[in-house]
Design an enzyme around this catalytic site. Structure first.
Site, short mmCIF file in Angstrom:
data_model
loop_
_atom_site.label_atom_id
_atom_site.label_comp_id
_atom_site.label_asym_id
_atom_site.label_seq_id
_atom_site.Cartn_x
_atom_site.Cartn_y
_atom_site.Cartn_z
CB SER A 148 66.52 13.62 19.56
OG SER A 148 65.60 14.28 18.79
CD GLN A 151 72.66 16.99 17.24
OE1 GLN A 151 71.45 16.78 17.28
NE2 GLN A 151 73.55 16.15 17.73
CE LYS A 183 70.06 13.62 16.99
NZ LYS A 183 70.14 14.51 18.16
#
Length: 531
Positions: free
Chosen positions: A306, A335, A331
């Site tokens: 990420s 979020q 990833k």
């Protein structure tokens, strides 16, 4: 995201989840956050939620047995989020607090790290200038009693010990300590305070003009800590830099952007995000980077995820440096954190992020049909292949691709010994730590850190002793395994000894002596270096 959208998401979670018990997937890679503050969920409205409210009321008032309705709702939310994608999660209040503290790099406590050695807690690390440091604790101390509670020789779970030690800032506790075999005459009194934990694991000069900075996570203060460390390294002659993002599972999106911004002197698109309910949003560098010139090598591996991939993707797409290592995790979803009134949080995937050239590096995923027949299986199936679905070309003419993570410019092959089942078994057993702390922690060393780093190597006799130690613990290696794993285990033991005696920097300096990733990076940055 609009307020009613947040509410509807919460409603959907409540409705769908009560139909069956939920599981929190809790993946290591689910810590990409949109912002430090996130959103606050409103209470349920009445516009399109009467079915859910009615069902909850009906269950609460008429169900045959007594129910914990808070628990029912927790399971409902967790179930639905876990079935949306691999990264949306529900965290109950205590887990949410721990999660936030990890990313923000601060908590209320005393700043001790300990290891359970033969049912006694051994202090193995102390945060400099923290409450424990100021109170006079030393590495090697054994913790026997906290206030009036015995914690040694009673098999007390570490979670209970943590609760005894952690507490409100300004509150006091007394800890009874054994030091170098002797019980101290009186307990050490320590006042709990705010403890700050750096997101940088190490920062030092690795070769005359080459600096090394290892970043553990992308937390609230990562860019600030990076700038401070970098300035010190530049004062000592660093003109090239190795940024180590191996095992860095991510963190705050804005921290990755701030860090990447340090490598550019003009305004550059670093990343953009977009989702079904989220319009495209572009993020640019601030055009005042502290390291806008100078060679850069970024180390990644299969556990770099990420925020690490955002940083590495920007460096690669914009031809700013060389990516060294192995393909990253993949990833590519962001979020956003939504807080519930009881302190729990929903970390909901709201957008995908894209590198400056427009690459989507999210690996493919699908629900595992086997899970619904046998719930010991993984809920999600993640595609580990590199898709190469679409090629992009940088201004320098380098080809980069979509799909399944960031592929390095310089590949470091997997060490088959490091991923062997036997080595994993040894690591998961904690027997290396037990061996080191039983044998090397009786007294302080008679040498300096410089002498240790330059001259200390585990004698063959000690390695043979460790092999015997493993056998006595029921873990057997054949002669070939002993030979194949010798260098790996020797480095593990040497680095732990270094950390115990001299701190975190020593740990990484020792580990990095035989690190092929770093050798490759330093050769790129300083061609005169030969290992």
């Amino acid at each position: 995201m609009q307020k009613n959208t947040k509410r509807n998401l919460f409603v959907a979670a409540t409705y769908g989840g009560v139909l069956m018990l939920g599981l929190i997937l809790g993946q290591y890679y689910s810590n990409e956050q949109r912002s430090a503050s996130g959103g606050i969920l409103d209470p349920l409205g009445v516009d399109n939620t009467y079915k859910i409210q009615g069902m909850m009321d009906l269950i609460s008032k008429t169900y045959v047995d007594s129910l914990n309705m808070d628990g029912v709702q927790d399971e409902a939310i967790a179930h639905v989020l876990s079935h949306l994608d691999p990264y949306s999660t529900y965290l109950q209040p205590e887990a949410a607090q721990n999660f936030n503290e990890t990313l923000e790099g601060t908590f209320e406590g005393i700043g001790l790290e300990y290891f359970n050695l033969n049912d006694t807690l051994l202090v193995v690390s102390i945060i400099p200038n923290g409450p424990a440091d100021k109170a006079g604790f030393r590495v090697g101390d054994q913790l026997l009693k906290i206030d009036n509670v015995n914690i040694a020789g009673v098999q007390k779970p570490l979670s209970e010990v943590d609760k005894l030690i952690r507490g409100k800032r300004g509150s006091a506790l007394q800890i009874f300590v054994k030091r170098e075999g002797y019980l101290l005459g009186k307990p050490i009194k320590v006042i709990r305070d705010q403890v700050n934990v750096s997101s940088l694991d190490a920062a030092y000069i690795i070769k005359p003009t080459v600096a090394y900075i290892k970043i553990r996570r992308f937390g609230l203060k990562t860019a600030e800590e990076f700038r401070k460390a970098l300035k010190e390294l530049q004062k000592r002659g660093a003109s090239s830099l190795v940024v180590d993002l191996r095992e860095n599972g991510g963190g705050y999106l804005h921290s990755a952007i701030q860090l990447a911004s340090e490598f550019f002197k003009d305004k550059k698109l670093l990343v953009y995000t977009e989702g079904y309910n989220e319009l495209r949003k572009d993020y640019f560098s601030a055009a005042d980077g502290e390291f806008a010139e100078g060679k850069v090598a970024v180390l990644i591996n299969e556990n770099s995820a990420s925020a690490s991939e955002i940083f590495a993707g920007a460096i690669q797409d914009l031809d700013r440096g060389t990516i060294v290592g192995r393909r990253s995790y993949g990833k590519g979803m962001v979020q956003e954190r939504f807080e519930l009134p009881d302190g729990s949080t929903m970390n909901l995937s709201v957008a995908r992020y894209y590198t400056p050239l427009g690459r989507d590096i999210q690996k493919k995923y699908a629900l595992n049909p086997q899970f619904f027949q046998n719930q010991t299986e993984q809920l999600w199936l993640l595609d580990t292949t590199y898709q190469h679905t679409k090629a992009f070309v940088t201004k320098a003419g380098n080809r980069v691709f979509n799909g399944g993570g960031i592929s390095p410019d310089v590949l470091v092959p997997i060490d088959s010994n490091a991923v062997s089942l036997k080595y994993r078994e040894i690591n998961s057993s904690s027997l290396i730590e037990q061996f080191v702390y039983e044998r090397f922690t009786k007294k302080s060393p008679a040498y300096s850190i410089e002498n240790f780093l330059q001259g200390y190597h585990l004698p063959d006799k000690e390695y043979a002793e460790f092999m015997t130690y493993l056998k006595n613990k029921g873990l057997h290696l054949n002669k070939r395994q002993e030979d194949d794993l010798h260098q790996l285990i020797q480095t593990d033991i040497e680095s732990l000894v270094g950390r115990f005696y001299f701190g975190r920097d020593a740990y990484f300096k020792v580990r990095n002596r035989h690190d092929v990733f770093i050798d490759q990076a330093v050769k790129l940055l300083d061609p005169s270096f030969m290992h």
